[in-house]
Write an enzyme that holds these catalytic residues in place. Sequence first.
Site, PDB file in Angstrom:
ATOM      1  N   GLY A 187       0.841  -1.192   0.000  1.00 58.34           N
ATOM      2  CA  GLY A 187       0.000   0.000   0.000  1.00 58.34           C
ATOM      3  C   GLY A 187       0.875   1.240   0.000  1.00 58.34           C
ATOM      4  N   GLN A 245       2.964  10.055   1.694  1.00 59.47           N
ATOM      5  CA  GLN A 245       4.254   9.365   1.730  1.00 59.47           C
ATOM      6  C   GLN A 245       5.139   9.733   0.544  1.00 59.47           C
ATOM      7  OE1 GLN A 245       2.245   5.356   2.520  1.00 59.47           O
ATOM      8  NE2 GLN A 245       4.121   5.165   3.695  1.00 59.47           N
ATOM      9  N   CYS A 287       5.929   0.186   7.956  1.00 59.55           N
ATOM     10  CA  CYS A 287       5.517   1.370   7.189  1.00 59.55           C
ATOM     11  C   CYS A 287       6.673   1.765   6.294  1.00 59.55           C
ATOM     12  CB  CYS A 287       5.157   2.512   8.145  1.00 59.55           C
ATOM     13  SG  CYS A 287       4.644   4.008   7.277  1.00 59.55           S
ATOM     14  N   LEU A 288       6.367   2.033   5.033  1.00 60.16           N
ATOM     15  CA  LEU A 288       7.434   2.398   4.096  1.00 60.16           C
ATOM     16  C   LEU A 288       8.086   3.722   4.497  1.00 60.16           C
ATOM     17  CD1 LEU A 288       5.771   1.363   0.703  1.00 60.16           C
ATOM     18  CD2 LEU A 288       7.313   0.028   2.154  1.00 60.16           C
ATOM     19  N   HIS A 333      -4.512   1.047   7.527  1.00 59.68           N
ATOM     20  CA  HIS A 333      -3.189   1.688   7.633  1.00 59.68           C
ATOM     21  C   HIS A 333      -3.094   2.867   6.658  1.00 59.68           C
ATOM     22  CE1 HIS A 333       1.373   1.269   8.108  1.00 59.68           C
ATOM     23  NE2 HIS A 333       1.273   2.032   7.013  1.00 59.68           N
ATOM     24  N   GLU A 334      -3.562   2.651   5.410  1.00 59.38           N
ATOM     25  CA  GLU A 334      -3.456   3.720   4.400  1.00 59.38           C
ATOM     26  C   GLU A 334      -4.407   4.886   4.709  1.00 59.38           C
ATOM     27  OE1 GLU A 334      -0.948   3.581   2.687  1.00 59.38           O
ATOM     28  OE2 GLU A 334      -0.553   1.460   3.003  1.00 59.38           O
ATOM     29  N   HIS A 370      -2.973   7.091   7.205  1.00 56.14           N
ATOM     30  CA  HIS A 370      -2.000   8.042   6.633  1.00 56.14           C
ATOM     31  C   HIS A 370      -2.716   9.310   6.156  1.00 56.14           C
ATOM     32  CE1 HIS A 370       2.000   6.330   6.545  1.00 56.14           C
ATOM     33  NE2 HIS A 370       1.587   5.186   6.022  1.00 56.14           N
TER      34      HIS A 370
HETATM   35  O1  K1U Z   1       1.682   2.574   3.854  1.00 57.60           O
HETATM   36  C1  K1U Z   1       2.721   1.923   3.950  1.00 57.60           C
HETATM   37  O2  K1U Z   1       3.643   2.325   4.619  1.00 57.60           O
HETATM   38  C2  K1U Z   1       2.798   0.606   3.246  1.00 57.60           C
HETATM   39  C3  K1U Z   1       2.838  -0.563   4.211  1.00 57.60           C
HETATM   40  C4  K1U Z   1       1.429  -0.946   4.528  1.00 57.60           C
HETATM   41  C5  K1U Z   1       1.191  -2.045   5.505  1.00 57.60           C
HETATM   42  C6  K1U Z   1       2.150  -2.800   6.068  1.00 57.60           C
HETATM   43  C7  K1U Z   1       1.848  -3.824   6.961  1.00 57.60           C
HETATM   44  C8  K1U Z   1       0.593  -4.076   7.273  1.00 57.60           C
HETATM   45  C9  K1U Z   1      -0.366  -3.289   6.718  1.00 57.60           C
HETATM   46  C10 K1U Z   1      -0.075  -2.295   5.842  1.00 57.60           C
HETATM   47  C11 K1U Z   1       3.624  -1.689   3.573  1.00 57.60           C
HETATM   48  O3  K1U Z   1       3.303  -2.148   2.554  1.00 57.60           O
HETATM   49  S1  K1U Z   1       5.053  -2.249   4.341  1.00 57.60           S
HETATM   50  C12 K1U Z   1       5.380  -3.837   3.516  1.00 57.60           C
HETATM   51  C13 K1U Z   1       4.833  -4.916   4.313  1.00 57.60           C
HETATM   52  O4  K1U Z   1       4.855  -4.781   5.497  1.00 57.60           O
HETATM   53  C14 K1U Z   1       4.284  -6.163   3.764  1.00 57.60           C
HETATM   54  C15 K1U Z   1       4.670  -6.666   2.566  1.00 57.60           C
HETATM   55  C16 K1U Z   1       4.132  -7.862   2.111  1.00 57.60           C
HETATM   56  C17 K1U Z   1       3.201  -8.536   2.856  1.00 57.60           C
HETATM   57  C18 K1U Z   1       2.811  -8.018   4.086  1.00 57.60           C
HETATM   58  C19 K1U Z   1       3.354  -6.834   4.544  1.00 57.60           C
HETATM   59 ZN    ZN Z   2       2.667   3.421   6.239  1.00 58.60          ZN
END
Ligand code: K1U
Ligand code: ZN
Length: 177
Positions: free
Chosen positions: A46, A51, A88-89, A130-131, A134
């Site tokens: 996401g 971001q 979180c990215l 989560h999004e 943000h």
């Molecule tokens: O918004 C962001 O920072 C993106 C974030 C969103 C997110 C992460 C974990 C749980 C819910 C939402 C990410 O994409 S971080 C990457 C990540 O954690 C992930 C990647 C693949 C499968 C599961 C999680």
């Molecule tokens: Zn995030």
Amino acid sequence: MAILPIVVLGDPLLRKETKPVTEVTDELRTLVADMFETMRAAEGIGLAAPQVGRSERLCIVHVEDAMYTLINPEIIAREGSIKWEEGCLSIPDVFGWVERASYVKVRAMDLEGKEIEVEGRELMAVCMQHEIDHLDGKLFIDHLSFLKKRQAMAAWEKEKVKYPSGLRILVPGEKAE
Ligand code: K1U
Ligand code: ZN
């Protein structure tokens, strides 16, 4: 298309309420295409406009086979509860267990300007919450207990030295750090 720099924790934009989108323009479509490319390069599921330094109420999600652009999203129903270890990215290499609804229904507009309703369970539900957080200037660390948030912030203090510009620059073809 372009991979955009990702702003990291400390940038005030991550704490600001976003502005509703009033018109879907070509510029907005390019932004969304660039956000998808950026999310893929960062190996995320996401990404929200703040971001990448933007203030529009807009986010994208891609969980398994389901991929959506959510413009002006609002959660209109929620049920159940689930605990997920989130990242979180914008706060690389910091993680925490967050409790959220295990099912949500989101009303939004798509890139054609059409109203859509998207239902998500488990990881999709977690990702959409989560999004949308943000877009309200909220981060997953705000859901942690006082102690866990302090630990997460201590971990971030060590990590943030890797981002002296306050930006996370992703290089095409290189594994995301
Ligand atoms: O918004 C962001 O920072 C993106 C974030 C969103 C997110 C992460 C974990 C749980 C819910 C939402 C990410 O994409 S971080 C990457 C990540 O954690 C992930 C990647 C693949 C499968 C599961 C999680
Ligand atoms: Zn995030």
